[in-house]
Design a protein around this motif. Structure first.
Motif, PDB file in Angstrom:
ATOM      1  N   ILE A   5       0.397   4.175   1.385  1.00 44.65           N
ATOM      2  CA  ILE A   5       1.073   3.017   1.978  1.00 44.65           C
ATOM      3  C   ILE A   5       0.246   2.611   3.189  1.00 44.65           C
ATOM      4  N   CYS A   6      -0.349   1.429   3.115  1.00 43.06           N
ATOM      5  CA  CYS A   6      -1.302   1.028   4.155  1.00 43.06           C
ATOM      6  C   CYS A   6      -1.015  -0.382   4.659  1.00 43.06           C
ATOM      7  N   PRO A   7      -0.587  -0.493   5.939  1.00 38.62           N
ATOM      8  CA  PRO A   7      -0.421  -1.841   6.501  1.00 38.62           C
ATOM      9  C   PRO A   7      -1.785  -2.496   6.646  1.00 38.62           C
ATOM     10  N   VAL A   8      -1.827  -3.822   6.526  1.00 37.24           N
ATOM     11  CA  VAL A   8      -3.097  -4.553   6.625  1.00 37.24           C
ATOM     12  C   VAL A   8      -2.889  -5.728   7.584  1.00 37.24           C
ATOM     13  N   CYS A   9      -3.560  -5.659   8.729  1.00 40.23           N
ATOM     14  CA  CYS A   9      -3.365  -6.711   9.734  1.00 40.23           C
ATOM     15  C   CYS A   9      -4.004  -8.022   9.268  1.00 40.23           C
ATOM     16  N   ASP A  10      -3.659  -9.102   9.941  1.00 39.84           N
ATOM     17  CA  ASP A  10      -4.139 -10.436   9.535  1.00 39.84           C
ATOM     18  C   ASP A  10      -5.665 -10.492   9.514  1.00 39.84           C
ATOM     19  N   LYS A  11      -6.281  -9.857  10.505  1.00 38.22           N
ATOM     20  CA  LYS A  11      -7.749  -9.932  10.587  1.00 38.22           C
ATOM     21  C   LYS A  11      -8.385  -9.255   9.361  1.00 38.22           C
ATOM     22  N   ASP A  48      12.056  -3.038  -5.360  1.00 40.31           N
ATOM     23  CA  ASP A  48      13.283  -3.082  -4.558  1.00 40.31           C
ATOM     24  C   ASP A  48      12.988  -3.456  -3.103  1.00 40.31           C
ATOM     25  N   TYR A  49      11.797  -3.101  -2.648  1.00 41.56           N
ATOM     26  CA  TYR A  49      11.443  -3.396  -1.254  1.00 41.56           C
ATOM     27  C   TYR A  49      10.745  -4.756  -1.137  1.00 41.56           C
ATOM     28  N   GLY A  50      10.849  -5.554  -2.191  1.00 42.45           N
ATOM     29  CA  GLY A  50      10.384  -6.942  -2.111  1.00 42.45           C
ATOM     30  C   GLY A  50       8.879  -7.110  -2.216  1.00 42.45           C
ATOM     31  N   LEU A  51       8.186  -6.059  -2.666  1.00 43.87           N
ATOM     32  CA  LEU A  51       6.732  -6.163  -2.763  1.00 43.87           C
ATOM     33  C   LEU A  51       6.347  -6.823  -4.089  1.00 43.87           C
ATOM     34  N   THR A  52       5.146  -7.392  -4.130  1.00 38.07           N
ATOM     35  CA  THR A  52       4.645  -8.057  -5.339  1.00 38.07           C
ATOM     36  C   THR A  52       3.627  -7.160  -6.032  1.00 38.07           C
ATOM     37  N   ASN A  53       3.799  -7.016  -7.354  1.00 33.26           N
ATOM     38  CA  ASN A  53       2.868  -6.186  -8.126  1.00 33.26           C
ATOM     39  C   ASN A  53       1.593  -6.979  -8.392  1.00 33.26           C
ATOM     40  N   ARG A 106       8.652   0.445   5.821  1.00 32.65           N
ATOM     41  CA  ARG A 106       7.558   1.267   5.262  1.00 32.65           C
ATOM     42  C   ARG A 106       7.990   2.733   5.240  1.00 32.65           C
ATOM     43  N   GLU A 107       8.599   3.164   6.373  1.00 36.01           N
ATOM     44  CA  GLU A 107       9.037   4.563   6.469  1.00 36.01           C
ATOM     45  C   GLU A 107      10.112   4.856   5.417  1.00 36.01           C
ATOM     46  N   GLU A 108      11.063   3.942   5.258  1.00 37.50           N
ATOM     47  CA  GLU A 108      12.133   4.116   4.252  1.00 37.50           C
ATOM     48  C   GLU A 108      11.534   4.252   2.852  1.00 37.50           C
ATOM     49  N   LEU A 109      10.613   3.338   2.531  1.00 36.30           N
ATOM     50  CA  LEU A 109      10.003   3.368   1.191  1.00 36.30           C
ATOM     51  C   LEU A 109       9.223   4.670   1.010  1.00 36.30           C
ATOM     52  N   PHE A 110       8.543   5.065   2.068  1.00 33.46           N
ATOM     53  CA  PHE A 110       7.756   6.302   2.002  1.00 33.46           C
ATOM     54  C   PHE A 110       8.636   7.490   1.657  1.00 33.46           C
ATOM     55  N   SER A 152      -1.369  -0.755 -10.524  1.00 35.85           N
ATOM     56  CA  SER A 152      -0.632   0.207  -9.665  1.00 35.85           C
ATOM     57  C   SER A 152      -0.865  -0.123  -8.194  1.00 35.85           C
ATOM     58  N   LEU A 153      -0.760  -1.389  -7.905  1.00 33.79           N
ATOM     59  CA  LEU A 153      -0.930  -1.857  -6.523  1.00 33.79           C
ATOM     60  C   LEU A 153       0.102  -2.935  -6.210  1.00 33.79           C
ATOM     61  N   PHE A 154       0.838  -2.693  -5.113  1.00 32.50           N
ATOM     62  CA  PHE A 154       1.807  -3.673  -4.647  1.00 32.50           C
ATOM     63  C   PHE A 154       1.372  -4.197  -3.289  1.00 32.50           C
ATOM     64  N   PHE A 155       1.863  -5.389  -2.966  1.00 33.59           N
ATOM     65  CA  PHE A 155       1.448  -6.063  -1.732  1.00 33.59           C
ATOM     66  C   PHE A 155       2.620  -6.886  -1.224  1.00 33.59           C
ATOM     67  N   GLY A 156       2.843  -6.863   0.110  1.00 32.34           N
ATOM     68  CA  GLY A 156       3.908  -7.712   0.637  1.00 32.34           C
ATOM     69  C   GLY A 156       4.193  -7.389   2.092  1.00 32.34           C
ATOM     70  N   ASP A 157       5.157  -8.117   2.646  1.00 31.50           N
ATOM     71  CA  ASP A 157       5.534  -7.961   4.055  1.00 31.50           C
ATOM     72  C   ASP A 157       6.492  -6.788   4.225  1.00 31.50           C
ATOM     73  N   MET A 158       6.211  -5.929   5.203  1.00 26.10           N
ATOM     74  CA  MET A 158       7.126  -4.803   5.479  1.00 26.10           C
ATOM     75  C   MET A 158       7.134  -4.508   6.967  1.00 26.10           C
ATOM     76  N   THR A 159       8.331  -4.206   7.503  1.00 26.73           N
ATOM     77  CA  THR A 159       8.409  -3.714   8.875  1.00 26.73           C
ATOM     78  C   THR A 159       8.054  -2.231   8.879  1.00 26.73           C
ATOM     79  N   HIS A 160       7.825  -1.709  10.077  1.00 28.21           N
ATOM     80  CA  HIS A 160       7.515  -0.271  10.189  1.00 28.21           C
ATOM     81  C   HIS A 160       8.647   0.561   9.567  1.00 28.21           C
ATOM     82  N   ASN A 161       9.899   0.198   9.889  1.00 18.71           N
ATOM     83  CA  ASN A 161      11.046   0.974   9.373  1.00 18.71           C
ATOM     84  C   ASN A 161      11.117   0.923   7.848  1.00 18.71           C
TER      85      ASN A 161
END
Lengths: 106, 106
Positions: B64-70, B24-29, B44-48, B33-42
């Motif tokens: 739930i772990c954000p991953v920076c470009d680097k 529902d939050y637009g993440l890719t499976n 992420r908090e909503e999904l959490f 049991s691992l999803f990946f995708g773009d999320m804003t801070h808000n």
């Protein structure tokens, strides 16, 4: 640098070897198929090559992802174990990148 | 910001709801049991919060772990599907943070 290693392996024997390899590299098994721990760039590369040899042409996926301190601070985890009392389950939130005390402060 | 969501849920029904919530939050499976995708801070908090309600007092873990470009550029993945020819399995390495063309250049 902290590193996440996640894997999705069909064959039990291969999954077992991947599990052992992650442990050999000093990582902690934090979820069924997720390891977490400190790794240098070289150690990540070494583990990566070892996992490639283990998987060979077997069906499977592995992701080795370093996670910087800033990302860790923004990450959140839920950890509820069976039979946990309601209040504990409510509070069962942790911030892998922050010490437990700070996490409790929310 | 790219985000990884990994979960380890015992109960099938609960795991299913967690899976649906991540979609529902637009993440890719990307793994079992691992999803990946773009999320804003808000987001992420909503999904959490949603996952916390879903899990409640059931046994389970979520990260739930954000991953920076680097970090993404430094990450490496192995993806071998059943019946892949040898050369393809050999080359089945990808760099989630880099486009396929650059990844092929190794």
């Amino acid at each position: 640098m902290k590193t996440l290693v996640s894997y999705d392996i069909v064959e039990d024997k291969v999954r077992r070897k991947v599990f052992e390899a992650c442990k050999d590299y000093g990582l902690t098994n934090v979820q069924y198929s997720l390891f977490f721990g400190d790794m240098t760039h070289n150690r990540r590369e070494e583990l990566f090559q070892r996992l490639r040899r283990i998987i060979g042409r077997q069906e499977g996926k592995v992701l080795i992802c370093p996670v910087c301190d800033k990302d860790l601070r923004l990450s959140k985890a839920i950890e509820v174990s069976a039979g946990m009392p309601e209040e504990a389950a409510e509070a069962a939130v942790s911030y892998p990148g922050r010490s437990r005390k700070k996490a409790r402060a929310g």
